[in-house]
Design a protein around this motif. Structure first.
Motif, PDB file in Angstrom:
ATOM      1  N   PHE A 132      28.534 -17.501  28.860  1.00 24.76           N
ATOM      2  CA  PHE A 132      27.349 -17.991  27.992  1.00 24.76           C
ATOM      3  C   PHE A 132      27.545 -19.163  27.480  1.00 24.76           C
ATOM      4  CE2 PHE A 132      25.076 -16.465  23.993  1.00 24.76           C
ATOM      5  CZ  PHE A 132      23.695 -16.954  24.411  1.00 24.76           C
ATOM      6  N   ARG A 154      13.874 -12.818  16.762  1.00 22.98           N
ATOM      7  CA  ARG A 154      15.334 -13.121  16.178  1.00 22.98           C
ATOM      8  C   ARG A 154      15.971 -12.005  15.555  1.00 22.98           C
ATOM      9  NH1 ARG A 154      16.510 -14.766  19.228  1.00 22.98           N
ATOM     10  NH2 ARG A 154      18.404 -15.952  18.397  1.00 22.98           N
ATOM     11  N   LEU A 155      16.469 -11.035  16.157  1.00 24.60           N
ATOM     12  CA  LEU A 155      17.206  -9.876  15.529  1.00 24.60           C
ATOM     13  C   LEU A 155      18.222  -9.487  16.499  1.00 24.60           C
ATOM     14  CD1 LEU A 155      17.648  -8.040  13.034  1.00 24.60           C
ATOM     15  CD2 LEU A 155      16.453  -6.301  14.303  1.00 24.60           C
TER      16      LEU A 155
HETATM   17  C1  LIG Z   1      20.501 -13.757  25.230  1.00 28.65           C
HETATM   18  C2  LIG Z   1      21.909 -13.702  24.916  1.00 28.65           C
HETATM   19  C3  LIG Z   1      22.242 -13.526  23.619  1.00 28.65           C
HETATM   20  C4  LIG Z   1      21.328 -14.199  22.337  1.00 28.65           C
HETATM   21  O1  LIG Z   1      20.395 -13.406  22.074  1.00 28.65           O
HETATM   22  P1  LIG Z   1      19.773 -13.588  20.495  1.00 28.65           P
HETATM   23  O2  LIG Z   1      20.107 -12.282  19.918  1.00 28.65           O
HETATM   24  O3  LIG Z   1      18.560 -13.898  21.144  1.00 28.65           O
HETATM   25  O4  LIG Z   1      20.273 -14.749  19.841  1.00 28.65           O
HETATM   26  C5  LIG Z   1      23.761 -13.452  23.376  1.00 28.65           C
HETATM   27  N1  LIG Z   1      24.586 -13.243  24.250  1.00 28.65           N
HETATM   28  C6  LIG Z   1      24.274 -13.209  25.583  1.00 28.65           C
HETATM   29  C7  LIG Z   1      24.906 -13.367  26.621  1.00 28.65           C
HETATM   30  C8  LIG Z   1      22.653 -13.838  25.903  1.00 28.65           C
HETATM   31  O5  LIG Z   1      22.632 -13.558  27.070  1.00 28.65           O
END
Ligand SMILES: *Cc1c(COP(=O)(O)O)cnc(C)c1O
Length: 358
Positions: free
Chosen positions: A118, A225-226
């Motif tokens: 990621f 955003r949570l």
């Molecule tokens: C989408 C995603 C997140 C982030 O999500 P948010 O809560 O929107 O910041 C975190 N880790 C992975 C692997 C993701 O794909």
């Protein structure tokens, strides 16, 4: 006349050498007819959250949030089936990953992960003066436990199931990492709702685990955003110190409490449809001669030699997918989010047309 200095280089002595090398996370802003590039919930927003957002009161805007933070923590704890002391909420799970990296490794120490990873993780590591260390996947497709442990990293990050590949991670491998890791083990469960199981109880029994989750994917609240993290009270306390107060705003608190309490059936239906449509799309892509990787998430990773060119052409046709120029062990690939079938038909049509041109 005053002319603002439109300088695109920092002056001498301003800026950190290692930091300047970090590339910004790509955030595409151009509008696009069909956008399946970010793994958000393509079925829409949860109904109870929408109702709460329409019923805003004055105090929620004029004053600092926090009145609902205990209630939010208790609601998240009930959903995750852990005590309230074992939960912390943040502005997306990215926010909590950032805080955890800062809290549990000293500058210069290593953060190990399986590649491909990621994209936020190596960026957050570097921004916190840590050393990102990628390790290839094992020959069996699972994470390579001995190789991850051999890095002797202060923090091991595991994405289960994985973004961008969609691969599940075996409980056996997770347990082996938790058993022998030197420091904190971060388990990113952004897609946990799609893989039909959760190991939180087993995992959090290990005192060095921090499970990070989000309401951005199955729960359909990416715009609000949570995120939240689960760990022992001691681990959660340290994450809290590295975070900032008031990262979860009052609107989000209220919307999330309502959604987690009332929208479980809605969420489960989205997940059920997503899993069914994912397999339907995989079949259709195989008919077009592709081999999408097995997925335990709400997206498909499709290895494709001309991924970047095809994605650019698809965008011209009004469909945005995510293109990866190169994924370790896979090569170039497209990542396609799963949504209602008419949307998937648009994706397939654009894909077929785009591929004819390369
Ligand atoms: C989408 C995603 C997140 C982030 O999500 P948010 O809560 O929107 O910041 C975190 N880790 C992975 C692997 C993701 O794909």
């Amino acid at each position: 006349m005053n002319v603002f200095p439109m300088e695109d280089r920092l002056p001498h002595g301003v800026g950190r050498a290692a930091y300047l090398e970090i590339t910004a996370y790509p955030v595409e802003q151009l509008p696009c007819d069909v956008d399946v590039s970010d793994n958000a919930n393509l079925f829409g927003a949860p109904p109870a959250a929408m109702r709460e957002l329409r019923a805003l009161d004055d105090g929620m805007v004029a004053r600092y949030p926090g009145a609902g933070s205990r209630a939010l923590r208790e609601t998240l704890a009930a959903y995750a089936a852990v005590p309230g002391e074992c939960i912390i909420a943040g502005c997306g799970s990215d926010d909590l990953l950032d805080a955890a990296l800062r809290a549990f490794a000293d500058p210069g120490e290593a953060v190990a992960f399986t590649e491909p990873v990621f994209g936020m993780v190596p960026r957050l590591a570097s921004a916190n003066s840590l050393l990102p260390v990628g390790v290839p996947r094992g020959a069996d497709g699972d994470i390579d436990v001995p190789a991850l442990l051999a890095t002797n990293a202060r923090i091991v990050y595991i994405c289960a199931p994985d973004n961008p590949t969609g691969a599940p991670v075996s409980m056996r491998s997770l347990a082996a990492i938790l058993e022998s890791a030197r420091g904190l083990v971060v388990i990113d469960e952004a897609y946990i709702e799609f893989c039909g199981e959760t190991n939180v109880c087993e995992v959090v029994r290990h005192e060095r685990a921090l499970v990070v989750r989000t309401l951005s994917k199955a729960w359909g609240m990416a715009g609000l955003r949570l995120g939240y993290a689960i760990g022992t009270p001691a681990v959660i306390h340290e994450v809290g110190k590295a975070s900032r107060p008031f990262t979860v705003n009052a609107l989000v608190e209220r919307a999330a409490i309502a959604t987690l309490s009332e929208d479980s059936d809605w969420m489960r239906e989205c997940v059920r449809d997503t899993v069914m449509l994912r397999e339907r799309l995989a079949l259709a892509l195989r008919d077009l001669g592709c081999e999408p990787l097995p997925s335990a998430t709400n997206f498909l990773c499709v290895p494709l030699p001309q991924a970047v060119t095809v994605a650019r052409r698809m965008h011209e046709l009004g469909v945005r997918v995510r293109a990866f120029p190169w994924l370790a062990g896979i090569g170039p690939a497209l990542r396609v989010g799963i949504g209602p079938w008419p949307l998937m038909q648009r994706v397939l049509a654009a894909f077929a047309e785009a591929r004819q041109c390369v």
